[in-house]
Design an enzyme around this catalytic site. Structure first.
Site, PDB file in Angstrom:
ATOM      1  N   SER A 157      44.952 -23.427 -43.609  1.00 18.36           N
ATOM      2  CA  SER A 157      43.707 -22.772 -44.047  1.00 18.36           C
ATOM      3  C   SER A 157      43.995 -21.454 -44.753  1.00 18.36           C
ATOM      4  CB  SER A 157      42.797 -22.484 -42.841  1.00 18.36           C
ATOM      5  OG  SER A 157      42.269 -23.669 -42.331  1.00 18.36           O
ATOM      6  N   SER A 189      30.950 -24.934 -40.487  1.00 16.45           N
ATOM      7  CA  SER A 189      32.039 -25.390 -41.358  1.00 16.45           C
ATOM      8  C   SER A 189      32.530 -24.237 -42.214  1.00 16.45           C
ATOM      9  CB  SER A 189      31.564 -26.530 -42.259  1.00 16.45           C
ATOM     10  OG  SER A 189      32.462 -26.678 -43.349  1.00 16.45           O
ATOM     11  N   GLN A 192      34.615 -24.515 -44.569  1.00 15.39           N
ATOM     12  CA  GLN A 192      34.694 -24.945 -45.969  1.00 15.39           C
ATOM     13  C   GLN A 192      33.361 -24.699 -46.657  1.00 15.39           C
ATOM     14  OE1 GLN A 192      35.963 -29.022 -45.566  1.00 15.39           O
ATOM     15  NE2 GLN A 192      38.005 -28.447 -44.871  1.00 15.39           N
ATOM     16  N   ASP A 211      40.530 -28.934 -35.061  1.00 13.54           N
ATOM     17  CA  ASP A 211      41.647 -29.745 -35.565  1.00 13.54           C
ATOM     18  C   ASP A 211      42.632 -30.115 -34.451  1.00 13.54           C
ATOM     19  OD1 ASP A 211      40.603 -29.651 -38.125  1.00 13.54           O
ATOM     20  OD2 ASP A 211      41.728 -27.854 -38.662  1.00 13.54           O
ATOM     21  N   LYS A 224      36.238 -36.326 -40.591  1.00 17.07           N
ATOM     22  CA  LYS A 224      37.498 -35.705 -41.024  1.00 17.07           C
ATOM     23  C   LYS A 224      38.290 -36.745 -41.834  1.00 17.07           C
ATOM     24  CE  LYS A 224      36.976 -31.629 -39.170  1.00 17.07           C
ATOM     25  NZ  LYS A 224      36.742 -30.466 -40.030  1.00 17.07           N
ATOM     26  N   ARG A 227      46.987 -35.597 -38.516  1.00 16.89           N
ATOM     27  CA  ARG A 227      46.922 -35.149 -37.122  1.00 16.89           C
ATOM     28  C   ARG A 227      46.978 -36.324 -36.149  1.00 16.89           C
ATOM     29  NH1 ARG A 227      46.886 -29.984 -38.288  1.00 16.89           N
ATOM     30  NH2 ARG A 227      45.380 -29.202 -39.794  1.00 16.89           N
TER      31      ARG A 227
HETATM   32  C1  S3P Z   1      39.148 -25.770 -42.753  1.00 21.60           C
HETATM   33  C2  S3P Z   1      37.999 -25.893 -42.048  1.00 21.60           C
HETATM   34  C3  S3P Z   1      37.753 -26.974 -41.081  1.00 21.60           C
HETATM   35  C4  S3P Z   1      39.050 -27.654 -40.655  1.00 21.60           C
HETATM   36  C5  S3P Z   1      39.926 -27.975 -41.820  1.00 21.60           C
HETATM   37  C6  S3P Z   1      40.281 -26.709 -42.576  1.00 21.60           C
HETATM   38  C7  S3P Z   1      39.278 -24.662 -43.709  1.00 21.60           C
HETATM   39  O1  S3P Z   1      36.914 -27.936 -41.666  1.00 21.60           O
HETATM   40  O2  S3P Z   1      38.777 -28.824 -39.930  1.00 21.60           O
HETATM   41  O3  S3P Z   1      41.106 -28.596 -41.383  1.00 21.60           O
HETATM   42  O4  S3P Z   1      40.395 -24.356 -44.140  1.00 21.60           O
HETATM   43  O5  S3P Z   1      38.249 -24.067 -44.068  1.00 21.60           O
HETATM   44  P1  S3P Z   1      35.314 -27.718 -41.741  1.00 21.60           P
HETATM   45  O6  S3P Z   1      35.072 -26.558 -42.595  1.00 21.60           O
HETATM   46  O7  S3P Z   1      34.791 -28.981 -42.346  1.00 21.60           O
HETATM   47  O8  S3P Z   1      34.874 -27.527 -40.338  1.00 21.60           O
END
Ligand code: S3P
Length: 440
Positions: free
Chosen positions: A24, A166, A168, A321, A348, A394
């Site tokens: 991330s 989230s 993201q 995760d 996921k 994973r």
């Molecule tokens: C991430 C956010 C998470 C995580 C992903 C990486 C990120 O997803 O599961 O592996 O880097 O912002 P979500 O934003 O969908 O929860």
């Protein structure tokens, strides 16, 4: 290339391990450095498939990124320096790349199309498209999924209540907010990982954080000049689990030096795995290393008994995760472990609740799938067998750790998936467990 791995049971696990740069944080180091003006030297960048997807997409948009020894230097050109791509932007397996790019491209003056592999092409994108449309962008998804066409334009701020926690989604909307007229606020049901906010603070973006809400106004990102990515806690979790489940010596009088993961990220919005292990009675010692933009620590797992525990949504959101590897631990814990608040795992890289239930059941565990989680009764002896990663990194790595405590070898099909976040996983497994990890 697709390949299988056969992992033999391992009597011991020990060693001092360095894991790849956090995935991330690596994505954000590349993306936010590209959107600043000036050079940033990034050390310790993760080199897994997902981060390489982000690098490839930025390069296709005209951003200069070069390798210098072990470091990567990003020549930030701001949004103004991005160029219309000649072809669709291939995000590979990476949801973070595709979703965050939607937010970045929403304010450009050109049109672009974002695509991905079969797994990414089945994942929901409306959660990002909908707020960006409200801000003024033109976004077309394909029945809610990739390919996604983005026609950038002038944006205005919105007050957005995200139905899902989230990072993201939050990151995409906040990045669009840096280019929008007026104020942008994102409120989440639970607070997701805050790496973007930490970068914003370090890069001079005025921002208000109040409870689960983050507010920004339009403004530039100031280049960091240097940034070091900490070790990935999500990758560390596999070795910590190995250290919890396996003694470091066959004869206990040989001492117990456990498994130590060096310099791992311990950002509190990510440490749900450590809290979950503590709830299960496991011991992971935290030795702080540094503060800075992201805190890090050496993490030392001690072999010992685990007990079943209720792992509630507020812990699970910070371990989202790590649920697959927590499920492996639960098969060896005494009593029932109940994981809830994990419905996001169904969208996921694969449906991780269904696939972990299938995988652990195939190895002899007692697992019940819940709509938003898993219920696991332990301890159950695991047996050897054959499982499939569903091309999810994973799942592949969790199955490998489960194999360490099985009574016979476990063959993992599509084991190559691990390289999405952890290309060196199989070599490190050999060194931690002395396991031959035979390719089939
Ligand atoms: C991430 C956010 C998470 C995580 C992903 C990486 C990120 O997803 O599961 O592996 O880097 O912002 P979500 O934003 O969908 O929860």
């Amino acid at each position: 290339m697709t390949y299988s791995k056969t992992i033999s049971p391992a009597p011991t696990a020990r060693g001092r391990v360095t894991v790849p740069g956090d995935k991330s944080v690596s994505h954000r180091a590349l993306l936010l450095s590209a959107l600043a003006h000036g050079e940033t030297r990034v050390s310790g960048l993760g080199m897994g498939g997902d981060v390489r997807s982000t690098r490839r997409v930025l390069t296709a948009l005209g951003v200069e990124i070069r390798d210098e020894g072990e470091d990567v230097v990003v020549v930030g050109c701001g949004w103004e320096g991005l160029r219309a791509p000649a072809e669709p932007l291939d995000c590979g397996n990476s949801g973070t790349t595709l979703r965050v790019m939607m937010g970045i491209l929403a304010s450009t003056s050109f049109e672009s199309t974002l695509t991905g592999d079969a797994s990414l092409s089945s994942r929901p994108m409306e959660r990002v498209a909908a707020p960006l449309r409200r801000m003024g962008a033109t976004i077309e998804t394909t029945a809610g999924k990739p390919p996604v066409r983005v026609l950038g334009g002038p944006l205005h701020g919105i007050d957005f209540e995200s139905p899902v926690a989230s990072a993201q989604v939050k990151t995409a909307v906040l990045l669009a907010g840096l280019r929008a007229s007026g104020t942008t606020r994102v409120t989440e049901p639970e607070r997701s990982r805050d790496h973007t906010e930490r970068f914003f603070a370090a890069m001079g973006v005025p921002m208000t954080i109040s409870g689960n809400a983050v507010t920004v106004d339009a403004g530039p990102l100031r280049a960091l000049a240097r940034f070091t990515v900490p070790g990935d806690l999500s990758s560390a979790a596999f070795w910590l689990a190995a250290g919890l489940l396996r003694p470091s010596h066959v004869a206990r009088d040989g001492g117990d030096d456990g498994v130590v993961v060096l310099n791992a990220l311990v950002n509190p919005t990510r440490t749900g795995f450590l809290e979950a292990v503590a709830l299960m009675g496991g011991e992971i010692r935290v030795h702080p290393v540094s503060g800075g933009v992201e805190p890090t620590a050496d993490l030392e797992a001690r072999y010992g008994p685990l007990r079943g525990a209720d792992l509630p949504p507020d812990v699970v959101v910070r371990a989202i995760d790590e649920v697959p590897i927590l499920a492996v631990l639960a098969t060896q814990a005494v009593g029932r472990t109940r994981i809830t608040g994990a419905a996001e795992l169904r969208v996921k890289e694969c449906d991780r609740l269904a696939v972990m239930a299938e995988t652990l059941t195939a190895l002899g565990a007692t697992v019940r799938e819940l709509p938003d989680g898993l219920e696991i009764d332990g301890p159950t002896p695991l047996r050897g067998g054959r499982v499939d990663s569903h091309h999810d990194h994973r799942i592949a790595m969790s199955a490998a750790i489960a194999a360490l405590c099985a009574s016979g070898p476990v063959t993992i099909d599509r084991a190559d998936a691990a390289a999405v976040s952890y290309p060196e996983f199989w070599e490190t497994l050999d060194s931690v467990c002395g396991n031959p990890g035979l390719s089939v």
